[in-house]
Write a protein that holds these residues in place. Structure first.
Motif, mmCIF file in Angstrom:
data_model
loop_
_atom_site.group_PDB
_atom_site.id
_atom_site.type_symbol
_atom_site.label_atom_id
_atom_site.label_comp_id
_atom_site.label_asym_id
_atom_site.label_seq_id
_atom_site.Cartn_x
_atom_site.Cartn_y
_atom_site.Cartn_z
ATOM 1 N N UNK A 177 0.827 -1.208 0.000
ATOM 2 C CA UNK A 177 0.000 0.000 0.000
ATOM 3 C C UNK A 177 0.863 1.261 0.000
ATOM 4 N N UNK A 178 1.833 1.299 0.891
ATOM 5 C CA UNK A 178 2.697 2.472 0.999
ATOM 6 C C UNK A 178 3.497 2.686 -0.290
ATOM 7 N N UNK A 179 4.053 1.603 -0.830
ATOM 8 C CA UNK A 179 4.853 1.728 -2.059
ATOM 9 C C UNK A 179 3.986 2.224 -3.218
ATOM 10 N N UNK A 180 2.750 1.748 -3.286
ATOM 11 C CA UNK A 180 1.848 2.156 -4.365
ATOM 12 C C UNK A 180 1.532 3.643 -4.250
ATOM 13 N N UNK A 181 1.245 4.096 -3.022
ATOM 14 C CA UNK A 181 0.916 5.507 -2.812
ATOM 15 C C UNK A 181 2.118 6.398 -3.153
ATOM 16 N N UNK A 182 3.309 6.016 -2.717
ATOM 17 C CA UNK A 182 4.506 6.822 -3.002
ATOM 18 C C UNK A 182 4.803 6.866 -4.502
ATOM 19 N N UNK A 183 4.647 5.719 -5.145
ATOM 20 C CA UNK A 183 4.907 5.630 -6.584
ATOM 21 C C UNK A 183 3.946 6.536 -7.355
ATOM 22 N N UNK A 184 2.678 6.492 -6.949
ATOM 23 C CA UNK A 184 1.678 7.326 -7.638
ATOM 24 C C UNK A 184 1.964 8.813 -7.360
ATOM 25 N N UNK A 185 2.403 9.117 -6.139
ATOM 26 C CA UNK A 185 2.771 10.498 -5.796
ATOM 27 C C UNK A 185 3.888 11.003 -6.693
ATOM 28 N N UNK A 186 4.913 10.193 -6.884
ATOM 29 C CA UNK A 186 6.044 10.597 -7.737
ATOM 30 C C UNK A 186 5.579 10.731 -9.184
ATOM 31 N N UNK A 187 4.765 9.778 -9.641
ATOM 32 C CA UNK A 187 4.286 9.834 -11.031
ATOM 33 C C UNK A 187 3.456 11.086 -11.302
ATOM 34 N N UNK A 188 2.574 11.444 -10.387
ATOM 35 C CA UNK A 188 1.724 12.605 -10.666
ATOM 36 C C UNK A 188 2.500 13.917 -10.540
ATOM 37 N N UNK A 189 3.345 14.047 -9.502
ATOM 38 C CA UNK A 189 4.045 15.327 -9.343
ATOM 39 C C UNK A 189 5.085 15.573 -10.431
ATOM 40 N N UNK A 190 5.657 14.505 -10.991
ATOM 41 C CA UNK A 190 6.638 14.696 -12.072
ATOM 42 C C UNK A 190 5.959 14.516 -13.426
ATOM 43 N N UNK A 191 4.649 14.360 -13.452
ATOM 44 C CA UNK A 191 3.883 14.018 -14.666
ATOM 45 C C UNK A 191 4.612 12.943 -15.459
ATOM 46 N N UNK A 192 4.803 11.815 -14.804
ATOM 47 C CA UNK A 192 5.549 10.704 -15.411
ATOM 48 C C UNK A 192 6.916 11.146 -15.931
ATOM 49 N N UNK A 193 7.607 11.920 -15.099
ATOM 50 C CA UNK A 193 8.980 12.364 -15.378
ATOM 51 C C UNK A 193 9.087 13.341 -16.532
ATOM 52 N N UNK A 194 7.988 14.032 -16.836
ATOM 53 C CA UNK A 194 8.058 15.045 -17.892
ATOM 54 C C UNK A 194 8.449 16.409 -17.340
ATOM 55 N N UNK A 195 8.374 16.604 -16.041
ATOM 56 C CA UNK A 195 8.757 17.911 -15.502
ATOM 57 C C UNK A 195 9.478 17.765 -14.162
ATOM 58 N N UNK A 196 10.067 18.839 -13.707
ATOM 59 C CA UNK A 196 10.981 18.868 -12.544
ATOM 60 C C UNK A 196 11.331 17.500 -11.990
ATOM 61 N N UNK A 197 12.276 16.889 -12.607
ATOM 62 C CA UNK A 197 12.646 15.555 -12.159
ATOM 63 C C UNK A 197 14.149 15.487 -11.913
ATOM 64 N N UNK A 198 14.517 14.821 -10.863
ATOM 65 C CA UNK A 198 15.925 14.589 -10.562
ATOM 66 C C UNK A 198 16.201 13.097 -10.688
ATOM 67 N N UNK A 199 17.467 12.755 -10.802
ATOM 68 C CA UNK A 199 17.851 11.345 -10.776
ATOM 69 C C UNK A 199 17.305 10.691 -9.502
#
Ligand SMILES: [Mn+2]
Length: 341
Positions: free
Chosen positions: A163-185
């Motif tokens: 559950x936690x991993x899914x929520x964090x993963x979705x958080x990263x995906x939405x805030x970086x728009x699937x790595x299309x914006x403000x993304x770091x390594x």
């Protein structure tokens, strides 16, 4: 010209940053009742769950509070499918906790937040005011607060639950728009780490859950009324409950093979709203909309998405009769592929 799709992902070029996990833990005691607060978007929710996990067995109680109800359907799906225990903080007098934590935001971002004295603040937005808190970690170059919290979990040697991993993963995906914006390594790294722990079936359902049953009647109307001219598809939906539905329909119609332009219009709050989506290698949506409607309403947008809003009184002065047919014809003529500007 070849473009490296990952070129926008910058590297901090520093030694992997080690979270000050012991310093953070020293701010909390075993008798503490802690409230983690946030403005609920997926990144904030993921970060709050991770913070709760960090405090597990370290304090007496932890709850997660949201400062407004969740309305976005994907986010509602996230909360329901992952059974997340979030409490709506309607009134600060009903809050019983002795320590407060803020994630994915800063006290100055919101009147509600500014009334609290926080023990810890972890965020990735630019910091424009000093933050009074025992523990502050603000990293504006990060794509997501969930990335920062993933580093804390790893530093504390906590393996995230599904559950936690899914929520964090979705958080990263939405805030970086699937790595299309403000993304770091660092964001990509956190994503890669969480990937194997997440529930990908639930994640997929969350990501595609953006329509309500009531929206389907507008899709129905859109299909019945569709009109194709060359590579442009037009549809007019009359009164709509929000302009979001025009966007949803326009994006959907762009999936049609050989269609490069979708033009969906409707009436909302006394305006004719024309929503344009453009795909293909020559994208010009913003320019087209400005040329077609700039003189009579507000019009603008980017290469692939644009919109115009024309007050109905203005439209009445131009076309007279405001029937469905005449409005439909007006949009079609203004955005005809044969029209020369
Ligand atoms: Mn965020």
């Amino acid at each position: 010209m070849y473009m490296d799709p990952t070129q926008h992902i910058e590297s901090l070029n520093t030694v992997t940053w080690a979270p000050q996990i012991e310093t953070l833990f020293s701010c909390f005691g075993s008798r503490d009742s802690v409230l983690i607060m946030m403005d609920p978007d997926p990144d904030a929710i993921g970060a709050a769950l991770a913070f709760k996990r960090l405090l597990w067995h370290k304090v007496a109680a932890v709850s997660i509070g949201i400062i407004r109800p969740i309305r976005r359907l994907n986010n509602l799906a996230m909360v329901r499918l992952l059974r997340l225990p979030l409490v709506l903080l309607e009134n600060e007098r009903t809050i019983e906790a002795d320590k407060f934590v803020l994630v994915d935001g800063q006290p100055s971002h919101n009147d509600f937040f500014s009334r609290f004295h926080f023990t810890a603040v972890i965020d990735h937005h630019p910091q424009n005011a000093t933050i009074e808190a025992a523990y502050v970690d603000v990293r504006p170059n990060y794509g997501a607060t969930s990335t920062i919290l993933t580093q804390y979990l790893r530093a504390a040697q906590i393996v995230p639950s599904q559950t936690l991993a899914t929520a964090l993963l979705y958080g990263i995906k939405t805030d970086t728009r699937n790595f299309e914006r403000h993304t770091l390594v660092e964001d990509v790294d956190a994503f890669r780490y969480l990937f194997e722990f997440a529930d990908h079936n639930i994640l997929e359902k969350i990501e595609i859950s953006d329509l309500s049953l009531a929206d389907t009647k507008f899709f129905h109307k859109a299909f019945i009324r569709k009109h194709v001219v060359k590579d442009r598809i037009f549809t007019y939906l009359d009164d709509v409950p929000s302009s979001d539905i025009l966007v949803e329909v326009a994006e959907f119609l762009l999936k049609i093979h050989d269609i490069n332009w979708s033009i969906v219009s409707g009436i909302y709050q006394g305006n004719l709203i024309v929503c344009v989506r453009n795909a293909g290698h020559r994208k010009d949506a913003g320019r087209l909309v400005r040329r077609a409607f700039g003189a009579i309403g507000c019009a603008g947008g980017h290469e692939s998405m644009a919109r115009a809003e024309i007050p109905l009184e203005r439209l009445h002065a131009i076309i007279g009769d405001l029937s469905s047919t005449s409005i439909e014809m007006f949009v079609r003529r203004r955005l005809s592929p044969f029209k020369k500007y």
